[in-house]
Design a protein around this motif. Structure first.
Motif, PDB file in Angstrom:
ATOM      1  N   ALA A   9     -13.463  -2.990  -2.543  1.00 49.79           N
ATOM      2  CA  ALA A   9     -12.769  -3.990  -3.179  1.00 49.79           C
ATOM      3  C   ALA A   9     -13.639  -5.168  -3.936  1.00 49.79           C
ATOM      4  N   PHE A  26      -8.852  -3.527  -5.281  1.00 48.64           N
ATOM      5  CA  PHE A  26      -9.223  -2.208  -4.284  1.00 48.64           C
ATOM      6  C   PHE A  26      -9.327  -1.128  -5.190  1.00 48.64           C
ATOM      7  N   ALA A  65      -4.932   2.741  -2.240  1.00 49.99           N
ATOM      8  CA  ALA A  65      -5.647   1.447  -2.497  1.00 49.99           C
ATOM      9  C   ALA A  65      -4.381   0.459  -2.427  1.00 49.99           C
ATOM     10  N   GLN A  68      -8.731  -9.759  -4.184  1.00 50.40           N
ATOM     11  CA  GLN A  68      -9.431  -8.675  -4.285  1.00 50.40           C
ATOM     12  C   GLN A  68      -8.728  -7.523  -4.876  1.00 50.40           C
ATOM     13  N   LEU A 126     -12.532   1.988   2.190  1.00 54.29           N
ATOM     14  CA  LEU A 126     -11.984   1.260   0.724  1.00 54.29           C
ATOM     15  C   LEU A 126     -13.014   0.035   0.479  1.00 54.29           C
ATOM     16  N   GLN A 166       0.875  -1.158   0.049  1.00 59.39           N
ATOM     17  CA  GLN A 166       0.037  -0.111  -0.065  1.00 59.39           C
ATOM     18  C   GLN A 166       0.949   1.189  -0.011  1.00 59.39           C
TER      19      GLN A 166
END
Lengths: 114, 111
Positions: free
Chosen positions: B93, B102, A42, B100, B91, A38
């Protein structure tokens, strides 16, 4: 309650160093462990580990899972300043109403100085 | 194709107001997740949608939080009567299998 613990919480190294990030987990009906990087908002996917003892490798990054001891490590060799980020690991469960739910660790903040 | 998108990217609201956050998943992804990330902390699971199954709401922190999803498309996360502790990045996802993907997140600040 499912739990994922990462260590260290933060790490400061110099370019060229090798780092090892740790992730231990307690996840009901464990299916897989995932590592994410990260940098901004995101997280981006790095690895998914499902089987014990099989190393996954991508360039300077590698990771392995030990399902007996319930942990995983992420290694980064010859670190670069672009490796500076938060590294998250997550355990994913399977089955029942928990299928697909990820439990994330708190992350390791890696800072690589030039 | 396009990735997961979220809107707004930033939201500042006064304590006590309601907010609605939106997530557009990747087309064809049957699963959608909402997470909350407070400053310096890991991701906290909120809610999980999988196809037409009943959502897993086990992570919602209080009854002020709710989420909806229409079929396999857009989802909205609603926080009623916002509190300062709701300030975080939210967030979203989506996934088709295990991995996943995001979205960029919505940074919510409650003043």
């Amino acid at each position: 309650e499912d739990k994922v613990v990462q260590s260290p919480l933060s790490l400061v190294v110099h370019e060229g160093d090798t780092v090892t990030l740790n992730c231990s987990y307690e996840v009901t009906n464990f299916r897989s462990l995932l590592w994410y990087k990260q940098e901004k908002k995101a997280p981006t996917f790095l690895f998914m580990l499902t089987s014990s003892g099989i190393e996954k490798k991508s360039g300077r990054l590698s990771s392995i899972l030990d399902k007996k001891e319930l942990f995983s490590i992420l290694n980064i060799t010859a670190t670069q300043t672009g490796d500076s980020a938060i590294y998250l690991c997550a355990g994913i469960s399977a089955g029942g109403t928990s299928y697909g739910k990820l439990t994330f660790g708190q992350g390791t903040i890696l800072t690589v100085h030039p | 194709g396009a990735g997961v998108s979220q809107s707004p990217s930033n939201k500042v609201t006064e304590k006590g107001k309601d907010v609605e956050l939106r997530c557009d998943p990747i087309s064809g992804h049957t699963a959608l997740y909402w997470y909350r990330q407070r400053l310096g902390q890991g991701l906290e699971f909120l809610i999980y949608f999988q196809g037409n199954s009943a959502p897993d709401k086990s992570g919602l922190p209080s009854d002020r939080f709710s989420a909806e999803r229409t079929g396999e498309s857009v989802s909205t996360l609603t926080i009623q009567r916002t509190q300062q502790e709701d300030s975080a990045v939210y967030l979203c996802a989506s996934s088709f299998a295990v991995e996943q993907y995001f979205g960029p997140g919505t940074r919510l600040t409650v003043t």
